[in-house]
Motif scaffolding. Structure first.
Motif, PDB file in Angstrom:
ATOM      1  N   UNK A  57      -4.970   9.543   3.665  1.00  0.00           N
ATOM      2  CA  UNK A  57      -6.333   9.805   3.258  1.00  0.00           C
ATOM      3  C   UNK A  57      -6.723   9.113   1.967  1.00  0.00           C
ATOM      4  N   UNK A  58      -5.763   8.514   1.291  1.00  0.00           N
ATOM      5  CA  UNK A  58      -6.003   7.870   0.008  1.00  0.00           C
ATOM      6  C   UNK A  58      -6.748   6.547   0.195  1.00  0.00           C
ATOM      7  N   UNK A  59      -7.696   6.270  -0.695  1.00  0.00           N
ATOM      8  CA  UNK A  59      -8.350   4.962  -0.746  1.00  0.00           C
ATOM      9  C   UNK A  59      -7.432   4.037  -1.528  1.00  0.00           C
ATOM     10  N   UNK A  60      -7.187   2.829  -1.016  1.00  0.00           N
ATOM     11  CA  UNK A  60      -6.250   1.916  -1.657  1.00  0.00           C
ATOM     12  C   UNK A  60      -6.685   0.477  -1.486  1.00  0.00           C
ATOM     13  N   UNK A  61      -6.069  -0.376  -2.255  1.00  0.00           N
ATOM     14  CA  UNK A  61      -6.222  -1.823  -2.124  1.00  0.00           C
ATOM     15  C   UNK A  61      -4.844  -2.388  -1.841  1.00  0.00           C
ATOM     16  N   UNK A 143      -9.468   0.035   1.654  1.00  0.00           N
ATOM     17  CA  UNK A 143      -9.723   1.003   2.709  1.00  0.00           C
ATOM     18  C   UNK A 143      -8.932   2.276   2.536  1.00  0.00           C
ATOM     19  N   UNK A 144      -9.071   3.174   3.518  1.00  0.00           N
ATOM     20  CA  UNK A 144      -8.395   4.477   3.529  1.00  0.00           C
ATOM     21  C   UNK A 144      -7.199   4.422   4.462  1.00  0.00           C
ATOM     22  N   UNK A 145      -6.115   5.065   4.041  1.00  0.00           N
ATOM     23  CA  UNK A 145      -4.888   5.121   4.838  1.00  0.00           C
ATOM     24  C   UNK A 145      -4.886   6.374   5.699  1.00  0.00           C
ATOM     25  N   UNK A 158      -2.257   3.271   9.398  1.00  0.00           N
ATOM     26  CA  UNK A 158      -3.400   2.428   9.749  1.00  0.00           C
ATOM     27  C   UNK A 158      -4.317   2.379   8.536  1.00  0.00           C
ATOM     28  N   UNK A 159      -4.866   1.204   8.279  1.00  0.00           N
ATOM     29  CA  UNK A 159      -5.789   1.040   7.158  1.00  0.00           C
ATOM     30  C   UNK A 159      -7.202   0.931   7.712  1.00  0.00           C
ATOM     31  N   UNK A 160      -8.016   1.931   7.422  1.00  0.00           N
ATOM     32  CA  UNK A 160      -9.416   1.956   7.831  1.00  0.00           C
ATOM     33  C   UNK A 160     -10.181   1.067   6.848  1.00  0.00           C
TER      34      UNK A 160
END
Length: 168
Positions: A57-61, A143-145, A158-160
Motif C-alpha cells: 500500500x506504500x507509495x514509492x519510487x 506508484x503504489x505497491x 505489483x506496482x500500480x
C-alpha cells in the motif's frame, strides 16, 4: 649504432618503458572493465532514494529496467506449450532485492512476504498503448505497491503506476 642499441643503458631504458606501459595498461583496463561489465542496473546503485523495504500500500519510487515478459494464461496458468494462452506483461527489474512487508487483514500485524527484484507494472491503457519507448530502457516509476493475489499477478508485488519517466 649497433653498439649503442646493445648497450646496458639502452636495454635498461627499454625495460623501464615496458614496465611503465604495462602499469598503464593495467590501470586503464581496470577502469574500462568497471564501465563495460557493470551489473544491469548499476546506474542506480548510487541513488540513496532506493528503498530497502516496501510496505503493501506504500507509495514509492523505483528505478530499473522495463522488459516485456510472457507468462502462461488461461485456462491453467501453467504452460504455454501445453495449451495455455500466452499473456504479455511489463515487468520492472530493480538492481537489488527489496524486502516486502504486508499487514494482516485479520489483526493488522505485519508479516514478511520475502524479497523481490521484479515488479509487475499495472499500467493505464494510455501508458501501455502510447509508451512503447520505455521497453528495454532505464526508468523512474512512481506508484503504489500491492501484493499479487490472482493468476494475473505474475510477481510477488505489483506496482500500480502513477507516472513513468525514461532516464536513459
Amino acid at each position: 649504432m649497433v653498439a649503442f642499441l646493445s648497450s646496458d643503458s639502452w636495454q635498461g631504458i627499454g625495460v623501464i618503458v615496458s614496465i611503465i606501459i604495462a602499469v598503464m595498461g593495467v590501470l586503464f583496463s581496470q577502469n574500462i572493465r568497471r564501465k563495460v561489465f557493470r551489473s544491469k542496473n548499476s546506474l542506480f546503485l548510487e541513488n540513496s532514494n532506493v528503498p530497502n523495504e516496501l510496505l503493501e500500500g506504500q507509495f514509492t519510487t523505483l528505478f530499473g529496467k522495463v522488459r516485456e515478459e510472457v507468462f502462461p494464461g488461461p485456462p491453467n496458468y501453467e504452460s504455454i506449450n501445453n495449451g495455455d494462452r500466452p499473456q504479455f506483461y511489463w515487468v520492472l527489474y530493480v538492481n537489488s532485492p527489496i524486502s516486502l512487508v504486508g499487514r494482516s487483514m485479520e489483526n493488522g500485524a505485519l508479516y514478511e512476504n520475502g524479497n523481490s527484484c521484479m515488479f509487475q507494472l499495472n499500467l493505464t491503457d494510455a501508458i501501455y498503448e502510447n509508451r512503447l519507448d520505455i521497453l528495454g530502457k532505464y526508468v523512474k516509476v512512481d506508484g503504489d505497491i500491492f501484493f499479487g493475489h490472482s493468476g494475473h499477478h505474475k510477481t510477488k508485488a505489483v506496482l500500480n503506476v502513477n507516472s513513468i519517466h525514461v532516464l536513459r
